[in-house]
Design an enzyme around this catalytic site. Structure first.
Site, PDB file in Angstrom:
ATOM      1  N   SER A 185      40.010 -85.929  -0.176  1.00 48.54           N
ATOM      2  CA  SER A 185      40.186 -87.225  -0.832  1.00 48.54           C
ATOM      3  C   SER A 185      41.572 -87.418  -1.417  1.00 48.54           C
ATOM      4  CB  SER A 185      39.133 -87.397  -1.920  1.00 48.54           C
ATOM      5  OG  SER A 185      39.239 -86.368  -2.874  1.00 48.54           O
ATOM      6  N   HIS A 213      33.730 -89.111   1.335  1.00 47.89           N
ATOM      7  CA  HIS A 213      34.704 -90.123   1.750  1.00 47.89           C
ATOM      8  C   HIS A 213      34.558 -90.460   3.230  1.00 47.89           C
ATOM      9  CE1 HIS A 213      37.038 -90.627  -1.942  1.00 47.89           C
ATOM     10  NE2 HIS A 213      36.740 -89.364  -2.166  1.00 47.89           N
ATOM     11  N   LYS A 244      30.249 -94.343  -3.427  1.00 49.94           N
ATOM     12  CA  LYS A 244      31.497 -94.788  -2.800  1.00 49.94           C
ATOM     13  C   LYS A 244      31.180 -95.922  -1.815  1.00 49.94           C
ATOM     14  CE  LYS A 244      34.036 -90.785  -4.143  1.00 49.94           C
ATOM     15  NZ  LYS A 244      33.883 -89.340  -4.195  1.00 49.94           N
TER      16      LYS A 244
END
Ligand code: PLP
Length: 397
Positions: A185, A213, A244
């Site tokens: 990330s 991610h 996320k």
């Protein structure tokens, strides 16, 4: 006694400030979206949310949460195994397993907990855990909780990984597991999953991937890093977040085969000793998965935006790390420069945050930008222009 404790804390905080490493929190007063309001009323472009698919303020998702608030209440007020399991929890576990191609899934209130509770129940003193040195803090902490032999390989360095595997074999490890972030990330780069799978086969090792991610937007159907490489089915343990791309509220999960999940539900401490996810978050996450599975244009848009923005930023002359990922790290080196840059970007209407030690290694400070599917081309262009202006002001360009 207590006096000396408090004075040492005072000193430590002062040192953090003096080194330019103190993180100030800015306050926003609007939902998370591409343009947000700051508390003082300033409207700024947002380039630092993990809201990859623009779902954090999505109407359908909000409606799902609102409806469930009415039908199922606000909180479970219990851990799962006492009276905290709602049919929605089971539905989401089934849904995530199906989408990601696993037999089963276990929900946590955060991926930090999924990683914190994964290793200790599964790996013991005679086993070896082999971990990339840049893995997420929650993985590092999760591994610390085990008695297993630990090996740390140089970041994405396959020779170093193989050396660790050989040492683990030498030391007679019973089971070996290779552990990696799917996407790093801070760097916006992919794990070399193709080589990792090759080495895992050669040395009979298991593979764990943290795809926080990636889940929802990486790979043709958004199934993550394994799909990106065409390696579905090769990852034994997959962890991910609902915080996320999948709506951005909170929640985490581990996918694996059925008996592994059964064992985690019996033994994983953040699951056993922490409250169940709120039903409204769970039903909103189910809605987020509906969108991921049907609205393929969001993924096309994020890919286009990523390519466009990365190439524009590179053309300005900045050092940009990473692969084809919306995380776009602009390398600056010095923490104070990163702080100053972030401050000036904000004055010009661009919200982006400097990252420095201990979040990244010392001397490797950066501004991390994140593109999402909902950024308009004009917004991307405006961000590039602001970066050009500030870079010239600071003598970086
Ligand atoms: C964000 C992140 C986590 C933590 O996820 P939460 O659900 O916010 O706790 C874990 N691992 C990685 C790689 C992450 O990026």
């Amino acid at each position: 006694m207590s006096k000396s404790f408090y004075s040492s804390i005072d000193k430590e905080v002062e040192n953090i400030r003096n080194e330019g490493l103190f993180k100030e929190e800015r306050h926003i007063s609007s939902p998370q979206q591409t343009e947000i309001n700051l508390i003082d009323g300033q409207k700024v472009l947002n380039f630092c949310a993990n809201d990859y698919l623009g779902l954090a303020n999505n109407d359908e998702i909000k409606k799902a949460a609102r409806d469930t608030l009415e039908t199922d209440g606000f909180g479970m007020a219990s851990v799962r195994f006492i009276c905290g399991t709602n049919d929605l929890h089971q539905k989401l576990e089934k849904r995530l397993s199906r989408f990601l191609g696993y037999e089963d899934c276990i929900l946590y209130v955060a991926c930090f907990d999924a990683n914190g509770g994964l290793f200790e129940p599964l790996f013991h003193a005679e086993d070896a855990i082999i971990s990339d040195e840049l893995n997420h803090a929650s993985i590092i902490d999760g591994i610390r909780l085990t008695k297993a032999m630990r090996f740390r390989y140089k970041h994405s360095n396959m020779q170093s990984l193989e050396e660790c595997l050989l040492r683990a074999v030498d030391q007679g490890a019973r089971h070996k597991v290779i552990v990696t972030d799917g996407v790093f990330s801070m760097d916006g780069s992919f794990a070399k999953l193709d080589s990792i799978v090759g080495l895992a086969k050669k040395y009979d090792a298991l593979i764990m991937v943290d795809d926080c991610h990636a889940t929802g937007f990486i790979g043709k159907q958004g199934k993550g890093t394994a799909e990106y490489y065409g390696l579905e089915g090769e990852v034994d343990f997959l962890t991910g977040t609902l915080g996320k791309a999948l709506g951005g509220a909170s929640g985490g999960f581990t996918c694996a085969n059925k008996n592994v999940i059964d064992l985690l539900k019996q033994r994983s401490r953040p699951y056993l000793f922490s409250n169940a996810l709120s039903p409204s978050i769970v039903s909103a996450s189910l809605k987020a998965l509906d969108i991921v599975e049907t609205d393929h244009e969001r993924r096309e848009r994020i890919n286009e935006n990523t390519k466009y923005f990365r190439s524009k930023m590179k053309n300005l002359g900045y050092t940009i790390l990473g692969d084809e990922h919306p995380i776009t790290p602009v390398m600056l080196g010095d923490a104070k420069i990163a702080q100053e840059m972030s401050k000036r970007l904000l004055e010009k209407g661009l919200y982006a945050i400097g990252f420095f030690f201990p979040v990244v290694p010392e001397g490797k400070a950066r501004i991390r930008l994140q593109v999402n599917s909902e950024h308009k081309k004009e917004e991307l262009d405006k961000a590039v222009t602001i970066f050009e202006e500030v870079g010239k002001e600071l003598g970086i360009l």
